[in-house]
Design a protein around this motif. Sequence first.
Motif, PDB file in Angstrom:
ATOM      1  N   PRO A 164     -19.961  -5.921 -33.157  1.00 47.42           N
ATOM      2  CA  PRO A 164     -21.358  -5.501 -33.038  1.00 47.42           C
ATOM      3  C   PRO A 164     -21.993  -5.119 -34.372  1.00 47.42           C
ATOM      4  CG  PRO A 164     -20.059  -4.568 -31.250  1.00 47.42           C
ATOM      5  CD  PRO A 164     -19.094  -5.214 -32.197  1.00 47.42           C
ATOM      6  N   SER A 165     -21.240  -4.490 -35.258  1.00 47.94           N
ATOM      7  CA  SER A 165     -21.816  -4.124 -36.568  1.00 47.94           C
ATOM      8  C   SER A 165     -22.118  -5.372 -37.390  1.00 47.94           C
ATOM      9  CB  SER A 165     -20.860  -3.203 -37.329  1.00 47.94           C
ATOM     10  OG  SER A 165     -19.627  -3.840 -37.568  1.00 47.94           O
ATOM     11  N   GLU A 166     -21.266  -6.413 -37.310  1.00 50.03           N
ATOM     12  CA  GLU A 166     -21.551  -7.664 -38.010  1.00 50.03           C
ATOM     13  C   GLU A 166     -22.787  -8.334 -37.429  1.00 50.03           C
ATOM     14  OE1 GLU A 166     -17.029  -8.951 -39.354  1.00 50.03           O
ATOM     15  OE2 GLU A 166     -17.772  -9.492 -37.368  1.00 50.03           O
ATOM     16  N   PHE A 167     -22.961  -8.227 -36.113  1.00 51.30           N
ATOM     17  CA  PHE A 167     -24.169  -8.765 -35.481  1.00 51.30           C
ATOM     18  C   PHE A 167     -25.416  -8.056 -36.011  1.00 51.30           C
ATOM     19  CE2 PHE A 167     -27.297  -7.734 -32.148  1.00 51.30           C
ATOM     20  CZ  PHE A 167     -27.894  -8.979 -32.016  1.00 51.30           C
ATOM     21  N   ARG A 168     -25.363  -6.733 -36.128  1.00 51.14           N
ATOM     22  CA  ARG A 168     -26.517  -5.984 -36.624  1.00 51.14           C
ATOM     23  C   ARG A 168     -26.867  -6.398 -38.052  1.00 51.14           C
ATOM     24  NH1 ARG A 168     -24.035  -1.737 -33.755  1.00 51.14           N
ATOM     25  NH2 ARG A 168     -23.013  -0.972 -35.644  1.00 51.14           N
ATOM     26  N   GLN A 169     -25.845  -6.612 -38.893  1.00 53.82           N
ATOM     27  CA  GLN A 169     -26.097  -7.037 -40.271  1.00 53.82           C
ATOM     28  C   GLN A 169     -26.674  -8.443 -40.327  1.00 53.82           C
ATOM     29  OE1 GLN A 169     -22.315  -6.631 -42.196  1.00 53.82           O
ATOM     30  NE2 GLN A 169     -22.338  -4.389 -42.152  1.00 53.82           N
ATOM     31  N   GLN A 170     -26.168  -9.335 -39.462  1.00 52.73           N
ATOM     32  CA  GLN A 170     -26.589 -10.740 -39.499  1.00 52.73           C
ATOM     33  C   GLN A 170     -27.915 -10.959 -38.794  1.00 52.73           C
ATOM     34  OE1 GLN A 170     -23.429 -13.658 -39.661  1.00 52.73           O
ATOM     35  NE2 GLN A 170     -24.271 -14.618 -37.849  1.00 52.73           N
ATOM     36  N   GLY A 171     -28.188 -10.178 -37.759  1.00 55.23           N
ATOM     37  CA  GLY A 171     -29.487 -10.244 -37.107  1.00 55.23           C
ATOM     38  C   GLY A 171     -29.597 -11.227 -35.977  1.00 55.23           C
ATOM     39  N   CYS A 172     -28.554 -12.010 -35.723  1.00 56.77           N
ATOM     40  CA  CYS A 172     -28.586 -12.959 -34.610  1.00 56.77           C
ATOM     41  C   CYS A 172     -27.178 -13.427 -34.324  1.00 56.77           C
ATOM     42  CB  CYS A 172     -29.496 -14.150 -34.903  1.00 56.77           C
ATOM     43  SG  CYS A 172     -28.902 -15.205 -36.235  1.00 56.77           S
ATOM     44  N   LEU A 173     -27.036 -14.221 -33.264  1.00 57.62           N
ATOM     45  CA  LEU A 173     -25.716 -14.710 -32.854  1.00 57.62           C
ATOM     46  C   LEU A 173     -25.553 -16.190 -33.135  1.00 57.62           C
ATOM     47  CD1 LEU A 173     -25.317 -12.819 -29.469  1.00 57.62           C
ATOM     48  CD2 LEU A 173     -24.017 -12.448 -31.559  1.00 57.62           C
ATOM     49  N   SER A 174     -26.428 -16.762 -33.948  1.00 54.24           N
ATOM     50  CA  SER A 174     -26.383 -18.197 -34.186  1.00 54.24           C
ATOM     51  C   SER A 174     -25.274 -18.537 -35.171  1.00 54.24           C
ATOM     52  CB  SER A 174     -27.718 -18.680 -34.746  1.00 54.24           C
ATOM     53  OG  SER A 174     -27.655 -20.033 -35.067  1.00 54.24           O
ATOM     54  N   HIS A 175     -24.349 -19.394 -34.732  1.00 49.81           N
ATOM     55  CA  HIS A 175     -23.325 -19.932 -35.611  1.00 49.81           C
ATOM     56  C   HIS A 175     -23.668 -21.404 -35.865  1.00 49.81           C
ATOM     57  CE1 HIS A 175     -20.562 -16.492 -35.260  1.00 49.81           C
ATOM     58  NE2 HIS A 175     -21.073 -16.384 -34.050  1.00 49.81           N
ATOM     59  N   ASN A 176     -22.717 -22.147 -36.416  1.00 51.16           N
ATOM     60  CA  ASN A 176     -22.949 -23.574 -36.595  1.00 51.16           C
ATOM     61  C   ASN A 176     -22.676 -24.351 -35.318  1.00 51.16           C
ATOM     62  OD1 ASN A 176     -23.683 -23.240 -39.190  1.00 51.16           O
ATOM     63  ND2 ASN A 176     -22.238 -24.695 -40.034  1.00 51.16           N
ATOM     64  N   TYR A 177     -22.474 -23.677 -34.221  1.00 52.31           N
ATOM     65  CA  TYR A 177     -22.389 -24.338 -32.932  1.00 52.31           C
ATOM     66  C   TYR A 177     -23.241 -23.554 -31.953  1.00 52.31           C
ATOM     67  CZ  TYR A 177     -19.330 -20.580 -31.429  1.00 52.31           C
ATOM     68  OH  TYR A 177     -18.855 -19.354 -31.102  1.00 52.31           O
ATOM     69  N   HIS A 178     -23.689 -24.190 -30.899  1.00 51.66           N
ATOM     70  CA  HIS A 178     -24.395 -23.527 -29.812  1.00 51.66           C
ATOM     71  C   HIS A 178     -23.601 -23.771 -28.546  1.00 51.66           C
ATOM     72  CE1 HIS A 178     -28.072 -22.612 -32.058  1.00 51.66           C
ATOM     73  NE2 HIS A 178     -27.801 -23.718 -32.710  1.00 51.66           N
ATOM     74  N   ARG A 179     -23.504 -22.760 -27.705  1.00 52.08           N
ATOM     75  CA  ARG A 179     -22.780 -22.932 -26.453  1.00 52.08           C
ATOM     76  C   ARG A 179     -23.609 -23.822 -25.535  1.00 52.08           C
ATOM     77  NH1 ARG A 179     -18.742 -18.911 -25.868  1.00 52.08           N
ATOM     78  NH2 ARG A 179     -18.782 -17.447 -27.586  1.00 52.08           N
TER      79      ARG A 179
END
Length: 206
Positions: free
Chosen positions: A18-33
């Motif tokens: 969760p802390s990495e999510f807060r720093q990055q600002g979104c859940l987008s990786h180089n793949y989408h589910r």
Amino acid sequence: GSHEAFIRAFRRHYFMTPSEFRQQGCLSHNYHRPILDTAMLGELAAQHQQSPRLRQVPEPLLRGLSSLMHPDQMSGRPLMQQTRRLAADLQTLFGQRQTPRVFIYKPRPGQCHYFCVMVAVEARSGAAPAGVETLRMPAGFRATFTQQGDASLLPVFLYHCYAQWIFHSGWHFADAPVELHLPNERQPCFRLTLPVRTTPSPSYHL
């Protein structure tokens, strides 16, 4: 039921804390589910039987043209249209001597709102033409996946490579651009080349 259990569940599902999510600002990786239907589940089952080709490569120097694309544009057809435009401009500059290659990476580490798509050829001697960018790829291991099919299969193909193989193979992502070969008349298949390493990256940003 507890803060620790929440963190474990979050990381298991999203591959970050969760802390990495807060720093990055979104859940987008180089793949989408992708939304998986029966046909796509069949494709995943078939691909599970196909291991990627692993090889070690030297450091190449590339020159090309790039464009920023939003993650929502990274589906098959918009991506193919944009790379074809860049490839046509690149061949105007360098001619038909080399087949353009497509690379995808984040313009800044930790940023996930846009991806940089570059169409490039290997650098020759002499100065680069005006407006052409230089991309220096690090040496290392590459895992190359191949999938027959059209643009509609790109989401499930990326999902297989990023969300299945890499997390069960014992290999780890390396901080370097990925290379994507898109289908054409001569080669009607996708080919994805992931930079991988034998040990975890100290800071994975791709």
